[in-house]
Design a protein around this motif. Sequence first.
Motif, PDB file in Angstrom:
ATOM      1  N   VAL A 105     -11.172 -11.034 -59.035  1.00  0.00           N
ATOM      2  CA  VAL A 105     -12.326 -10.373 -58.420  1.00  0.00           C
ATOM      3  C   VAL A 105     -12.507  -8.948 -58.928  1.00  0.00           C
ATOM      4  CG1 VAL A 105     -13.344  -9.670 -56.205  1.00  0.00           C
ATOM      5  CG2 VAL A 105     -12.072 -11.813 -56.372  1.00  0.00           C
ATOM      6  N   SER A 156      -5.361 -13.138 -48.374  1.00  0.00           N
ATOM      7  CA  SER A 156      -5.652 -12.671 -49.738  1.00  0.00           C
ATOM      8  C   SER A 156      -7.040 -12.052 -49.842  1.00  0.00           C
ATOM      9  CB  SER A 156      -5.529 -13.841 -50.722  1.00  0.00           C
ATOM     10  OG  SER A 156      -4.203 -14.302 -50.796  1.00  0.00           O
ATOM     11  N   TRP A 157      -8.014 -12.623 -49.140  1.00  0.00           N
ATOM     12  CA  TRP A 157      -9.380 -12.104 -49.237  1.00  0.00           C
ATOM     13  C   TRP A 157      -9.587 -10.838 -48.403  1.00  0.00           C
ATOM     14  CZ3 TRP A 157     -12.788 -12.454 -52.771  1.00  0.00           C
ATOM     15  CH2 TRP A 157     -12.969 -13.619 -53.507  1.00  0.00           C
ATOM     16  N   TRP A 158      -8.811 -10.655 -47.352  1.00  0.00           N
ATOM     17  CA  TRP A 158      -9.075  -9.560 -46.419  1.00  0.00           C
ATOM     18  C   TRP A 158      -9.166  -8.181 -47.097  1.00  0.00           C
ATOM     19  CZ3 TRP A 158     -11.156  -9.799 -41.875  1.00  0.00           C
ATOM     20  CH2 TRP A 158     -11.106  -8.689 -41.020  1.00  0.00           C
ATOM     21  N   VAL A 210     -17.645 -15.412 -49.631  1.00  0.00           N
ATOM     22  CA  VAL A 210     -16.414 -15.820 -48.949  1.00  0.00           C
ATOM     23  C   VAL A 210     -16.749 -16.153 -47.500  1.00  0.00           C
ATOM     24  CG1 VAL A 210     -14.095 -15.057 -48.287  1.00  0.00           C
ATOM     25  CG2 VAL A 210     -15.105 -14.282 -50.458  1.00  0.00           C
ATOM     26  N   TYR A 225      -5.422 -17.901 -47.940  1.00  0.00           N
ATOM     27  CA  TYR A 225      -6.827 -17.593 -48.238  1.00  0.00           C
ATOM     28  C   TYR A 225      -7.302 -16.371 -47.445  1.00  0.00           C
ATOM     29  CZ  TYR A 225     -11.922 -18.220 -48.301  1.00  0.00           C
ATOM     30  OH  TYR A 225     -13.280 -18.021 -48.418  1.00  0.00           O
ATOM     31  N   ALA A 250      -8.655 -17.833 -53.880  1.00  0.00           N
ATOM     32  CA  ALA A 250      -8.771 -16.424 -53.487  1.00  0.00           C
ATOM     33  C   ALA A 250      -8.048 -15.593 -54.534  1.00  0.00           C
ATOM     34  CB  ALA A 250      -8.136 -16.222 -52.104  1.00  0.00           C
ATOM     35  N   TYR A 268     -18.978 -12.967 -55.374  1.00  0.00           N
ATOM     36  CA  TYR A 268     -18.163 -13.923 -54.631  1.00  0.00           C
ATOM     37  C   TYR A 268     -18.634 -13.998 -53.181  1.00  0.00           C
ATOM     38  CZ  TYR A 268     -15.048 -13.536 -58.651  1.00  0.00           C
ATOM     39  OH  TYR A 268     -14.535 -13.543 -59.936  1.00  0.00           O
ATOM     40  N   VAL A 279     -18.365  -8.713 -53.279  1.00  0.00           N
ATOM     41  CA  VAL A 279     -17.874  -9.717 -52.326  1.00  0.00           C
ATOM     42  C   VAL A 279     -18.698  -9.642 -51.048  1.00  0.00           C
ATOM     43  CG1 VAL A 279     -15.910 -10.427 -50.875  1.00  0.00           C
ATOM     44  CG2 VAL A 279     -15.517  -9.655 -53.227  1.00  0.00           C
ATOM     45  N   TYR A 334     -10.304  -7.435 -49.846  1.00  0.00           N
ATOM     46  CA  TYR A 334     -11.472  -7.391 -50.732  1.00  0.00           C
ATOM     47  C   TYR A 334     -12.790  -7.432 -49.953  1.00  0.00           C
ATOM     48  CZ  TYR A 334      -8.192  -8.578 -54.502  1.00  0.00           C
ATOM     49  OH  TYR A 334      -7.152  -8.585 -55.401  1.00  0.00           O
ATOM     50  N   ARG A 335     -12.717  -7.439 -48.618  1.00  0.00           N
ATOM     51  CA  ARG A 335     -13.904  -7.721 -47.801  1.00  0.00           C
ATOM     52  C   ARG A 335     -15.016  -6.697 -47.971  1.00  0.00           C
ATOM     53  NH1 ARG A 335      -9.933  -5.425 -45.011  1.00  0.00           N
ATOM     54  NH2 ARG A 335     -10.340  -3.860 -43.386  1.00  0.00           N
ATOM     55  N   MET A 368     -18.238 -11.287 -47.404  1.00  0.00           N
ATOM     56  CA  MET A 368     -17.414 -12.096 -46.515  1.00  0.00           C
ATOM     57  C   MET A 368     -18.167 -12.355 -45.220  1.00  0.00           C
ATOM     58  SD  MET A 368     -13.610 -11.381 -44.878  1.00  0.00           S
ATOM     59  CE  MET A 368     -12.626 -11.847 -46.294  1.00  0.00           C
TER      60      MET A 368
END
Length: 379
Positions: free
Chosen positions: A166, A245-247, A178, A242, A160, A176, A255, A249-250, A257
């Motif tokens: 990203v 860290s991704w939240w 996710v 994970y 992530a 990406y 991206v 960027y959703r 998700m």
Amino acid sequence: MAIMKKIGTAVLGLAILVGGIGKFVPYIFMSLPFPLSIILWAFTGNEMPPYFMTDAWKEDEIDSWTKDGDLVVATGPKMGTTFMLYCTHQIRTKGTDDGDELFPDVSISTPWPDFRQSRAGNWAEQKDRYNTTVLGDGRKMKDLWDHPTYPFRIFKSHYAPPVLPVRKEGGKKLKYLVVVRNGIDVAASMTHFYTSHTEEFRKLWGGYPPIIPEEEAAGDEPPAAVKDLLPTGPMKGFFWGYVNSWWPYRNDPNVLMLHYSNARKDLKGHVAKIAKFLEVDLTKVELETVTERCSLEHMKKVNRFRYKMPLNQDKGMWDVDKSCLIVSGALTNTGGVGTGAAKFSDKVVALWKKAEEDEFGHNPAMLKWVREGGEFPAV
């Protein structure tokens, strides 16, 4: 006093030796019995698990091997990675029979740059071999992951941001994909996954990951895989880190998700959603065909998900044509949704739920979505 001084000097010398091995030739630890092999590997600051590495994704490296439009299937471990790799391959080939001909194994047609395929392997030497390796059937590996008919190439990662750059300014434009999954389902799948590695693979990596007996999985003490995933474990970053860290960027345009349970419950709708994200136009017939091929039933039938290691250089320990990371059928086992709690005792389930509240409780909407899926939260 002199004896104690000698003992202290010997201990210091041993510590320096172990530290030097860990820094410069850590793969030597893999010849030791488990768990000493892994204790020394991790104690000297090396990445866990020992066959993971991040060098391919560094900002000054990533543009050297990617190109515009590449897709990174950046799912957490046991969150539907193989499912998404195969499904996006079906989307890019629009469900044609040729698509499966170009997919002899998941690690060949959808490469995994995070993965160290030899004990002493590193990204620099593996990168070249992705382009030059000839498989046992005479085909060049590159022709299967970088085929001229593909509208985009697919790479696997379990990382992530910030490991994955990203929002990197300039350079290649990547997408990406996710996927997040209910945590106790991840823990249950990981427990099964640990045991599903082949003995050849374990011998290569110092006995890791360990086999988890069924009675251990059902006990009040968390089994090894759960301990590793908990916030105090060495693999904590691959679930808690994970998700957190991704939240943020959703909603980024590059991206997508998804939640694993949503994809399993509405496969056709998610195939269409992923295809739109990847800018692939599917006719109604193609959508039906791709959806069928993305099903668990079809994946079980084709069974091309054993993760061969064609780049391996450990002669005498690994047969690049025959050896595999995973026993046959292990990665298309059940694809369970909401079934993980049944594998563990009430005490372990309660421990996991408490960890979820501690790690995700600062954002109740995110916590609810991680656990249940459903509509994507607006905040």
